[in-house]
Every structure is written in C-alpha cells, then in structure tokens.
Design a protein around this motif. Structure first.
Motif: not given
Length: 637
Positions: A64-77, A112-113, A441-445
């Motif tokens: 499981i790769k967790f990117t910066k974009a994933d983190g921001l999506v979680v915060l937004f939700v 994302r999967n 998001a999959g290509a984010s850092t």
C-alpha cells in the motif's frame, strides 16, 4: 497476487468503472427529477459491485502506497464530516452527508487500488473518452433532429437537463484526447506496456478514439452555446499544448524575440494582446448579458453569506436554505441595481463551486482543496518503470512528463468549468472529478509504504468497514429511492389537479423526505390547494429550514389570507417580492389582499406600481395581472 490474477481483477475493475461512467446515459427510472436521480441511483448500484470487489481483493494486497495527495484527501473528508457536527443549524440530514462522503471515498479507493498500473490507467482514459464521445454523438443527433432533447427550450442537452452540464461534460474530454494526439511516444509506450505482442494495433485504437472524440466534441460545442464550457475546454487544451516540446521551443524563441524589441514595442505588443483578450471577453459577455449579470448578482449575495461564517462555513445545503432570504435582504437594503432587479431569479446553485465550498464548508475546506490541487498538478513523481514512462526530451521536467498531461488537462477543464456552473450537483461530474483525482494521486509524491503482512492491519479493517457500511446503508437507500418514486407520482397527480390524491402520496413518503426542502415545499403547496391551510403552514415552516423560495412565501401568504391573518399574509408577500423584484405575482397577490381587506389606498398604490413596472417575460399571466390592476384603479372610492 499472481500476475494473471491481477490482470483479471484489473479487467473486472475496468468493467465496473465502465458501468459507473455509463450511468451518465441513464434518464428514466420513474423517480422525481429523473434525469439526475436516475444517474445517482445507477452509480450507487455500480458502487455496490465495486464494494464487493474491494472486499474480496483488499486482503490479498501486499503493498500500500500512501501519497501526499492521499493524505490531503483524507484530511478533506474528515473536515467535510466534522464541519457538519460543528454546524449550529444543520440544513441537510447528517446521514445523507455521511452516505455521500462514504460513497465517493469508496470510489476513490476503488480507483486508487489499481491506478498505478498501465492497463487500468489507459483503460480508464479510454472509457472517459468513449463516454464523452457517446454524449457528443447524442448531442449531434439532437441538433439534427434524430433524437429528442430533454429540455423544451434547447435542442442540445445530451442526457442532461440543459446544454450547460452537457457542454461541460464533453469539454472535459478535449485535453485528454489532445494529450494522446500530441504525444505519440506516450501512446506507443503505453501500448507496449499493456500488450507487448500487438502494440501498434492498440496505439492506433487510442489515437483513432482520441481524434474521433476531439472532432465530435469540437462540432457539438459551438451550437450548445455554453461559454463556460468554451473557456474551460480552451484552458485545458492550452495546458496540454504548453507542455509539448514544440511549444516550449516556440515559447523560448518568442521570449528571445521579445527581449530583442525596444521597451515601447514590448508595451505595444502587450497592449495588443490585452485588447484581443478584452474583445473576446466582451463578446462572450454580450452573447448572454442577462445571464452574466445574473451570475454576478448570485456571487455578490453568496459572498454576503460567506462573511457570516468565513472559516467553518454554514454546512451542507446552506445555499438552498439561505440564499433567497439573503437576496431579499440585499434588495431591501438598497444594494441591488435596476439591472440586478431585472435579472434576479431563484437559482438552485451559486454557479461557482469554489464559492459554494467556501459557503458550506468554510475557508479551511477551500485551503485543503487548493493544496490538494497544487500537489496533483505540480508535486508529481511518475513511476520509475521505463515501460510506463513516455519518452521525454532532454531537460523536460518530470512534472511535465507526457504521462499524465491529458489527465491533468481534463481536471483543469473540469475545475475551470466549475467556476461558472454547478457540475458537482450532478453525480456524473463528481465521478469524473474523483476518478481524475485518484489517477493523479497515485503519481503524487509518496509519503510511506506498507508492505507484506503489515498491510493486513489496514486492508482487513477496511474490507470489514466496507461490508458494515454497505449492510447499514443498503435498506436506507432502497427506501429513499422508493420514496423518490412516490414523490414523482405525487407530483404528477398535483399537475393533474388531483390534489387530495397528491396529498396522500406526499404524506406517505414524508418520513423519508422530511429533510428535503423542495419536497416539503411541494407538499405544503398541495395541502394549501386542498384548503388545509394550517397543516400547510406547518409543513412550509419546516420547509424554510432547508429551502428559501418565493413559492414558500407566496403559499404562506395564501394560507394566512385564508385564515384571516392579513398582516402575516402581507409580510409573506412582501418578502416574496423582495426575493425577485421583477416578479409581478407577489405584488399582484398583495394588491388583491389589500382589496379584499378593504385597504383600498394600498391596493391602488400597488396597482399603479405594477402597471408602471417593466415586464420581464410577456405571457398570458402577466396580461391578466395588468387587466386586474386596471380594474382596481378604475374602481371608485
């Protein structure tokens, strides 16, 4: 998971994603507001299949790769849900907000999967283009009379309710198609990564699909006459072109050429460019001047609401609940101009998704969304596999790699369109947004990665959560859509003047839709038509918590008048008149009220005002109003 099994799972995922995109063509299921409700219903059915697939496959995922974009999506939700709890006066059911948030989160995880693999990525891009091509083809058929439109006033709507959403939907595919056309190396490399044995055939398919989509959309957009879609499509395509090596070389040469000019010549060139931009802008403005002026008014009034709660927002549904009341305050305070009095209407949305987000979720949500978009569009690290990267020219930055340029361009188009319209009120557009964000998001850092058996600590709880949420909400959604069918029946009975039968149908579905302002408005109106004025007022007063509208105020006025409370009736009619100053109906109702309550001086003054008022839309109703007002003036004291 073995490679063969992974390919099978990816193909199944693409099949489900195809079904999700295809819900854009759903128009009829017997629901109220069927063009929109049917699409949402179809999407939820498809999402259920996605949930099943995720539940079955997540426990076998070993990385499981967790990117910066994933983190921001979680915060937004999280903020999206928390802000509802902080709201003083909720304007929407929290259960509804929770369900919608979980639904789109599920689809995000679903995409994302598999979004890191070339097969899923290019399969998703192809589906995006195919659906847009289908809509564009349908629009052309409607234009030439081979298929009926879904609006009596417009020839082109696709499967939407007017040309605006249709145009925005097909325009979003332009940059993606142009990206495939402009970067042939990308297409060939993608084809080699997907099918090493027949890369040429697959690359030809991609390019033919891109060209066909581009041509079809280019032909259908001009007659659809959506300025917002024209601007959005142009911006998205310009982004794609600016990333091309040829453009970069041209721009570099142009800058060198400009530097060789004298300062007066540079200023002259800039003024010439500015003049061209102003002429184009003025032309777009004058094309539908009334519409543009109306949107400026909506944005001004919405900004007044934002000032009240700028940081945390008012909560979901706040625009519908508060806007018309604030527009009445705007005109009552004397802020509205004569032009605004004529263009004011009863909008269902602020025609600017950024303003709506700020109004409902506050500045915190806007900042989170802005930072997320920044990382999606700028902070970008493509996968390292050589077969998955396009050939890049020397010196070309990773952030401008051709890999995701088309996807970025489509996201930019969608966002620009959202600044002038209301796409995210429609499930089809939210699906586009979520898919594009998930792909990028999959290509984010990358922030961190979980591998091996440790991944089970995240995947297993997620799978169980999906099962629990699905089991919990499934019966609720079934009941909701059954209620939407009954609402549709009630609406049809009302327009057939079968008011008592209509009231019975509204009453049956009241428990399910008691937080829906439009439903309560229509229910209250039906009760008023059956002369159940006290019951009608109770429903309409409840409706005002979720919706502010002229119809509610006019019906309250009618009810108060029938109950003999002339003062309350006058107050309701006056508020209705302030909401839309150019509307003659509330003034007419007030004049009749004054006549019947023996307030003849007030009646005459109002009759004169109506007769001297400019008529926005000439109709049999306005002619009848004018005749009645002349009768009042002709009556001797």
């Amino acid at each position: 998971m073995k490679k063969g099994s992974a390919h099978i799972v990816t193909l199944v995922q693409l099949l489900i994603l195809c079904a999700m995109f295809s819900t854009a063509f759903m128009v009829s299921r017997g629901f109220f507001n069927d063009l929109l409700t049917a699409k949402q219903y179809g999407l939820e059915i498809c999402a259920l299949f996605g949930a099943v697939l995720l539940t079955l496959t997540l426990p076998f995922k070993r990385q499981i790769k967790f990117t910066k974009a994933d983190g921001l999506v979680v915060l937004f939700v999280l903020w999206h849900l928390l802000s509802e709890l902080l709201s003083d006066a909720p304007y929407s059911s929290y259960s509804k907000t929770l369900f919608n948030t979980l639904l789109w989160s599920l689809i995000y995880v679903f995409v994302r999967n598999q979004s890191a693999g070339p097969l899923f990525h290019w399969g998703g891009v192809s589906l995006f283009l195919l659906i847009a091509l289908g809509q564009a083809g349908l629009g052309l058929m409607q234009l030439y009379g081979f298929s009926p439109s879904h609006h009596a006033l417009f020839s082109i709507t696709g499967t939407f309710h007017n040309p605006g959403p249709f145009s925005g939907f097909v325009a979003s595919a332009l940059p993606m198609a142009l990206g495939i056309i402009a970067f042939p190396a990308l297409v060939l490399n993608a084809a080699k990564a997907i099918t090493p044995n027949h890369p040429v055939h697959l690359s030809v398919f991609f390019r033919v699909l891109a060209w066909t989509t581009l041509i079809a959309v280019a032909f259908v957009l001009p007659p659809a006459q959506s300025r917002a879609a024209w601007i959005a499509g142009t911006v998205g395509c310009l982004f794609v072109l600016t990333c091309h090596p040829v453009f970069k070389s041209f721009w570099h040469s142009l800058k060198n050429k400009l530097h060789s000019f004298s300062i007066p010549m540079r200023v002259l060139c800039l003024l010439a460019i500015l003049l061209v931009v102003l002429v184009i802008g003025f032309g777009l403005y004058t094309m539908k001047k009334g519409s543009a002026d109306g949107r400026v008014l909506i944005w001004q009034v919405t900004s007044q609401l934002i000032k009240q709660k700028p940081i945390t927002g008012h909560g979901s549904g706040a625009f519908a609940a508060l806007y018309m009341n604030e527009q009445a305050n705007w005109f009552e305070a004397g802020k509205g101009t004569e032009v605004q009095s004529m263009v004011a209407g009863s909008p269902e949305a602020p025609f600017n998704e950024a303003l709506k987000l700020w109004l409902e979720k506050g500045l915190l949500a806007v900042v989170l969304a802005g930072v997320l978009l920044y990382f999606l569009l700028r902070d970008y690290s493509p996968p390292s596999s050589s077969t998955w990267q396009a050939v890049r020219t020397p010196g070309q930055s990773l952030s401008h790699s051709a890999l995701y340029i088309g996807v970025k361009g489509s996201l930019i188009t969608l966002l620009v369109f959202s600044f002038f319209s209301y796409p995210f009120d429609i499930s089809t557009f939210v699906l586009q947004l979520v898919v594009l964000v998930a792909l990028l998001a999959g290509a984010s850092t990358q922030l961190f990665s979980i591998t091996g058996s440790r991944a089970l600590f995240l995947t297993l709880p997620t799978a169980f959560a999906i099962i629990i949420v699905s089991v919990y909400f499934l019966p609720q959604r079934q009941a909701h859509y059954q209620a939407m069918k009954i609402w549709n029946q009630a609406d049809q009975l009302y327009y057939l003047t079968a008011y008592k039968a209509s009231v019975a149908a509204y009453q049956e579905t009241f428990p399910q839709l008691q937080n829906n302002g439009l439903f309560l408005q229509m229910y209250g109106k039906a009760l008023s038509m059956t002369e159940k004025h006290e019951e009608s007022n109770k429903v309409l007063i409840l409706a005002q918590k979720y919706l502010s509208s002229q119809i509610i105020q006019n019906t309250l006025g009618d009810n108060f008048k029938a109950l003999g409370n002339f003062e309350a009736a006058e107050k309701a009619y006056r508020k209705s008149s302030l909401m839309i100053p150019s509307s003659l109906l509330p003034k007419y109702l007030s004049a009749i009220l004054f006549t019947e309550s023996n307030q003849l001086n007030k009646a005459r003054l109002l009759a004169e005002d109506i007769l001297n008022s400019p008529i926005k839309v000439e109709s049999s109703a306005t002619k009848e109003i004018m005749r009645e007002m002349k009768k009042i003036l002709d009556t001797e004291e």
